[in-house]
Design an enzyme around this catalytic site. Structure first.
Site, PDB file in Angstrom:
ATOM      1  N   GLY A 198      27.853  37.714 -49.615  1.00  0.00           N
ATOM      2  CA  GLY A 198      27.528  36.336 -49.254  1.00  0.00           C
ATOM      3  C   GLY A 198      26.164  36.271 -48.600  1.00  0.00           C
ATOM      4  O   GLY A 198      25.319  37.149 -48.802  1.00  0.00           O
ATOM      5  N   SER A 199      25.977  35.245 -47.785  1.00  0.00           N
ATOM      6  CA  SER A 199      24.648  35.001 -47.221  1.00  0.00           C
ATOM      7  C   SER A 199      24.388  35.886 -45.999  1.00  0.00           C
ATOM      8  O   SER A 199      25.328  36.294 -45.308  1.00  0.00           O
ATOM      9  CB  SER A 199      24.549  33.529 -46.815  1.00  0.00           C
ATOM     10  OG  SER A 199      25.586  33.246 -45.902  1.00  0.00           O
ATOM     11  N   PRO A 200      23.115  36.140 -45.703  1.00  0.00           N
ATOM     12  CA  PRO A 200      22.799  36.914 -44.488  1.00  0.00           C
ATOM     13  C   PRO A 200      23.362  36.253 -43.224  1.00  0.00           C
ATOM     14  O   PRO A 200      23.827  36.949 -42.312  1.00  0.00           O
ATOM     15  CB  PRO A 200      21.266  36.927 -44.480  1.00  0.00           C
ATOM     16  CG  PRO A 200      20.884  36.794 -45.929  1.00  0.00           C
ATOM     17  CD  PRO A 200      21.936  35.898 -46.531  1.00  0.00           C
ATOM     18  N   VAL A 202      26.125  34.446 -42.764  1.00  0.00           N
ATOM     19  CA  VAL A 202      27.557  34.745 -42.585  1.00  0.00           C
ATOM     20  C   VAL A 202      27.761  36.258 -42.441  1.00  0.00           C
ATOM     21  O   VAL A 202      28.655  36.702 -41.723  1.00  0.00           O
ATOM     22  CB  VAL A 202      28.401  34.132 -43.736  1.00  0.00           C
ATOM     23  CG1 VAL A 202      29.870  34.480 -43.565  1.00  0.00           C
ATOM     24  CG2 VAL A 202      28.232  32.618 -43.786  1.00  0.00           C
ATOM     25  N   GLY A 203      26.900  37.034 -43.076  1.00  0.00           N
ATOM     26  CA  GLY A 203      26.971  38.492 -42.923  1.00  0.00           C
ATOM     27  C   GLY A 203      26.917  38.890 -41.451  1.00  0.00           C
ATOM     28  O   GLY A 203      27.620  39.804 -41.007  1.00  0.00           O
ATOM     29  N   GLU A 220      26.893  42.855 -48.788  1.00  0.00           N
ATOM     30  CA  GLU A 220      26.062  42.576 -49.964  1.00  0.00           C
ATOM     31  C   GLU A 220      25.507  41.178 -49.756  1.00  0.00           C
ATOM     32  O   GLU A 220      26.203  40.188 -49.965  1.00  0.00           O
ATOM     33  CB  GLU A 220      26.908  42.642 -51.247  1.00  0.00           C
ATOM     34  CG  GLU A 220      27.487  44.012 -51.553  1.00  0.00           C
ATOM     35  CD  GLU A 220      26.455  44.996 -52.103  1.00  0.00           C
ATOM     36  OE1 GLU A 220      25.272  44.617 -52.238  1.00  0.00           O
ATOM     37  OE2 GLU A 220      26.833  46.142 -52.382  1.00  0.00           O
ATOM     38  N   CYS A 254      22.246  36.337 -56.704  1.00  0.00           N
ATOM     39  CA  CYS A 254      21.665  36.968 -55.514  1.00  0.00           C
ATOM     40  C   CYS A 254      20.413  37.756 -55.861  1.00  0.00           C
ATOM     41  O   CYS A 254      19.492  37.834 -55.067  1.00  0.00           O
ATOM     42  CB  CYS A 254      22.689  37.878 -54.862  1.00  0.00           C
ATOM     43  SG  CYS A 254      23.337  39.127 -55.979  1.00  0.00           S
TER      44      CYS A 254
HETATM   45  P1  NAD Z   1      28.477  32.356 -47.939  1.00  0.00           P
HETATM   46  O1  NAD Z   1      27.981  33.388 -47.008  1.00  0.00           O
HETATM   47  O2  NAD Z   1      28.360  30.934 -47.566  1.00  0.00           O
HETATM   48  O3  NAD Z   1      30.058  32.578 -48.236  1.00  0.00           O
HETATM   49  C1  NAD Z   1      30.572  33.819 -48.670  1.00  0.00           C
HETATM   50  C2  NAD Z   1      32.023  33.928 -48.228  1.00  0.00           C
HETATM   51  O4  NAD Z   1      32.076  33.889 -46.808  1.00  0.00           O
HETATM   52  C3  NAD Z   1      32.931  32.814 -48.734  1.00  0.00           C
HETATM   53  O5  NAD Z   1      34.180  33.362 -49.116  1.00  0.00           O
HETATM   54  C4  NAD Z   1      33.080  31.907 -47.526  1.00  0.00           C
HETATM   55  O6  NAD Z   1      34.312  31.216 -47.480  1.00  0.00           O
HETATM   56  C5  NAD Z   1      33.000  32.899 -46.382  1.00  0.00           C
HETATM   57  N1  NAD Z   1      32.497  32.287 -45.147  1.00  0.00           N
HETATM   58  C6  NAD Z   1      31.681  31.195 -45.027  1.00  0.00           C
HETATM   59  N2  NAD Z   1      31.440  30.931 -43.728  1.00  0.00           N
HETATM   60  C7  NAD Z   1      32.094  31.877 -43.009  1.00  0.00           C
HETATM   61  C8  NAD Z   1      32.230  32.148 -41.619  1.00  0.00           C
HETATM   62  N3  NAD Z   1      31.643  31.379 -40.692  1.00  0.00           N
HETATM   63  N4  NAD Z   1      32.982  33.204 -41.245  1.00  0.00           N
HETATM   64  C9  NAD Z   1      33.563  33.995 -42.168  1.00  0.00           C
HETATM   65  N5  NAD Z   1      33.476  33.782 -43.495  1.00  0.00           N
HETATM   66  C10 NAD Z   1      32.766  32.736 -43.915  1.00  0.00           C
HETATM   67  O7  NAD Z   1      27.775  32.660 -49.335  1.00  0.00           O
HETATM   68  P2  NAD Z   1      27.897  31.857 -50.702  1.00  0.00           P
HETATM   69  O8  NAD Z   1      27.220  30.538 -50.557  1.00  0.00           O
HETATM   70  O9  NAD Z   1      29.296  31.895 -51.195  1.00  0.00           O
HETATM   71  O10 NAD Z   1      27.019  32.804 -51.656  1.00  0.00           O
HETATM   72  C11 NAD Z   1      25.637  32.735 -51.685  1.00  0.00           C
HETATM   73  C12 NAD Z   1      25.002  33.873 -50.901  1.00  0.00           C
HETATM   74  O11 NAD Z   1      25.565  35.104 -51.284  1.00  0.00           O
HETATM   75  C13 NAD Z   1      23.515  34.003 -51.210  1.00  0.00           C
HETATM   76  O12 NAD Z   1      22.827  34.318 -50.038  1.00  0.00           O
HETATM   77  C14 NAD Z   1      23.473  35.170 -52.187  1.00  0.00           C
HETATM   78  O13 NAD Z   1      22.246  35.826 -52.252  1.00  0.00           O
HETATM   79  C15 NAD Z   1      24.556  36.034 -51.655  1.00  0.00           C
HETATM   80  N6  NAD Z   1      25.082  36.918 -52.683  1.00  0.00           N
HETATM   81  C16 NAD Z   1      24.843  38.248 -52.584  1.00  0.00           C
HETATM   82  C17 NAD Z   1      25.307  39.106 -53.575  1.00  0.00           C
HETATM   83  C18 NAD Z   1      25.061  40.588 -53.530  1.00  0.00           C
HETATM   84  O14 NAD Z   1      25.684  41.313 -54.293  1.00  0.00           O
HETATM   85  N7  NAD Z   1      24.172  41.074 -52.668  1.00  0.00           N
HETATM   86  C19 NAD Z   1      26.017  38.583 -54.657  1.00  0.00           C
HETATM   87  C20 NAD Z   1      26.229  37.218 -54.710  1.00  0.00           C
HETATM   88  C21 NAD Z   1      25.776  36.394 -53.702  1.00  0.00           C
END
Ligand code: NAD
Length: 476
Positions: A198-200, A202-203, A220, A254
């Site tokens: 997911g996003s940095p 939330v990471g 990731e 991503c």
């Molecule tokens: P996101 O971080 O918003 O959400 C990812 C997951 O985290 C979802 O399941 C969501 O429900 C959960 N989440 C959201 N907020 C949260 C919180 N406060 N606490 C815990 N969990 C929470 O990301 P997104 O919008 O789903 O995806 C887009 C991002 O992911 C982009 O930054 C993209 O670059 C990245 N991405 C990375 C890869 C990779 O392999 N490196 C692959 C795909 C997407």
């Protein structure tokens, strides 16, 4: 049958399932390669027999064309499963490693044992593969798994729930659908490993939650992945690859090239070639890209507005739209768009774009391009288009990135021999093939005594021992 996997559970129920999984983890740890491979084959067969429903779910979620669903979700996943099946027995074997001469008499091994309770949190942009691939690898390494797919792609989530319910008892694998609140509740549990995509932003939340239990993480993440096109590059080819990189999945990838740094001398040629490539791919009949059934949509209104605002902000500050620019709010449609005269203080050069918009900046000196890359966070991917070996080496040696592809884009994810992942802000840990297996395993160093020499150094520390130590320090 996984009857205990409802759409939503109270956090008490997460704990109940977590505890059941924890009790079951030692059973999973004892599974043989054959038993794990059977599970992977079951996943593979299930996917093959439900291919139409998976494609339909992806179409319903964001109009993903069927061929693109196969290309970007099913094909890569199938390849990764095949690769894992082929190598798993070998990976699971304890690996003999050399024992240094000063430890003569010992035999050394690395054993891979499952970490135990794993949590997989997935994003929406490739909602099937980004859930199933980490899940599959965690099972291959002998773990029990809880999975939280994204709330933004509910049709695909239902398919994933069905797959898991059909194939696994809840003490082995359980899916929890829902939004951030579900992830937050799950993150309170003392997992042994968390695999988050997911996003940095939330990471960071995930890593902070993991820190409470000293849980290891694979993150990731994303960010702004640059693409360099130098004066020697095959411009036609680079333009075509960038048009594809920004068009596929509507730029919601991503590892999509986020922004372009191009040598000033080849810019006009590139702009024309980019426009031509888009027309060939998405407008072969001249009815407009919006009419193309090879082009999907922004996942929802919020993301449509987010990308539209990035473009508007750039244009307001002096950027020009030299290709594309059409939008249709009613269907979250954004045409592939090339922006020129872009400056670093525009939001489009600060936020990850995650949409079909390519801002272009020119450079005349290689160091200028490098400076622009280095002033930002370390990227997940860096693409270099060049026919000059020295230039390629120059760029490689002066930048860093999770992965780099030279003279192509976005192919790194599907090579199981390549460590896939970011650096710091773009990610922590690597996945694919054996790298995933390692991520989900505790590498247990194991030494066994054959005969002993250490006793010669036990106290009392006589002059003879002092002399022996002197010798060891000098020569061994
Ligand atoms: P996101 O971080 O918003 O959400 C990812 C997951 O985290 C979802 O399941 C969501 O429900 C959960 N989440 C959201 N907020 C949260 C919180 N406060 N606490 C815990 N969990 C929470 O990301 P997104 O919008 O789903 O995806 C887009 C991002 O992911 C982009 O930054 C993209 O670059 C990245 N991405 C990375 C890869 C990779 O392999 N490196 C692959 C795909 C997407």
């Amino acid at each position: 049958m996984n009857t205990l996997t409802p759409d939503r559970l109270a956090s008490a129920d997460y704990k109940t399932i977590f505890d059941r999984q924890r009790q079951h983890a030692p059973v999973m740890a004892l599974t043989t390669a054959k038993e794990r491979i059977d599970r992977l084959k079951r996943i593979q067969n299930w996917i093959a027999s439900h291919e139409d429903s998976i494609k339909k779910a992806l179409y319903d979620d964001f109009r993903k064309p069927a061929s693109e669903a196969v290309l970007t979700e099913l094909y890569g996943l199938n390849g990764e499963i095949n690769y894992t099946i082929k190598h798993l027995a070998q990976w699971m074997k304890p690996q003999r490693v050399p024992t240094p001469i000063n430890l003569i008499g010992m035999r050394s091994q690395v054993r891979y044992e499952p970490k135990g309770n794993v949590l997989v949190i997935a994003p929406w942009n490739y909602p099937f593969i980004l859930c199933l691939k980490p899940l599959m690898s965690a099972i291959a390494a002998g773990n029990v798994v809880m999975v939280k797919p994204s709330e933004l792609t509910p049709n695909t989530t239902r398919i994933i729930q069905q797959l898991v319910a059909d194939l696994f008892p809840p003490e082995e694998v359980a899916v929890f659908a829902g939004d951030a609140s579900v992830a937050t509740a799950l993150l309170e549990l003392p997992f042994n490993h968390i695999f988050f995509t997911g996003s940095p932003a939330v990471g960071k939340i995930v890593m902070a939650a993991a820190a409470k239990h000293l849980t290891s993480v694979t993150l990731e993440l994303g960010g702004k992945s640059p693409c360099i096109v130098d004066e020697t590059a095959d411009i036609q080819q680079a333009a075509e690859q960038l048009a594809w990189g920004k068009g596929v999945n509507n730029g919601q990838t991503c590892i999509a090239p986020d922004y372009l740094l191009i040598h000033e001398s080849v810019k006009p040629q590139f702009v024309q070639a980019f426009q031509g490539a888009l027309q060939r791919m998405y407008n072969p009949n001249g009815q407009g890209i919006q009419a193309s059934d090879s082009y999907c949509r922004m996942v929802n209104r919020r993301h449509f507005e987010r990308v539209r605002d990035l473009v508007n902000d750039a244009v307001r500050q002096g950027a020009t739209v030299s290709v594309g620019g059409q939008m249709a709010e009613s269907e979250n449609f954004i045409e592939p768009t090339l922006l020129e005269h872009v400056t670093d203080d525009m939001r489009v050069m600060q936020d990850e774009i995650f949409g079909p918009v390519l801002p272009l900046q020119t450079y005349t000196d290689k160091d200028e391009a490098i400076r622009r890359i280095r002033q930002r966070e370390k990227p997940l991917a860096l693409y270099i288009h060049s026919r000059n070996r020295q230039n390629i080496q120059y760029f490689m040696e002066r930048t860093t990135a999770g992965d780099t592809v030279i003279n192509d884009v976005m192919l790194q994810f599907n090579d199981p021999e390549m460590p896939f992942g970011g650096v710091n802000n773009s990610g922590i840990g690597k996945s694919n093939g054996f790298f995933s297996f390692q991520e989900y395993s505790n590498m247990r160093g194991t030494m066994e005594r054959q005969f002993g020499t250490m006793k010669m150094l036990y106290p009392p520390y006589t002059n003879r021992i002092a002399g022996l130590l002197k010798f060891l320090v000098k020569y061994l």
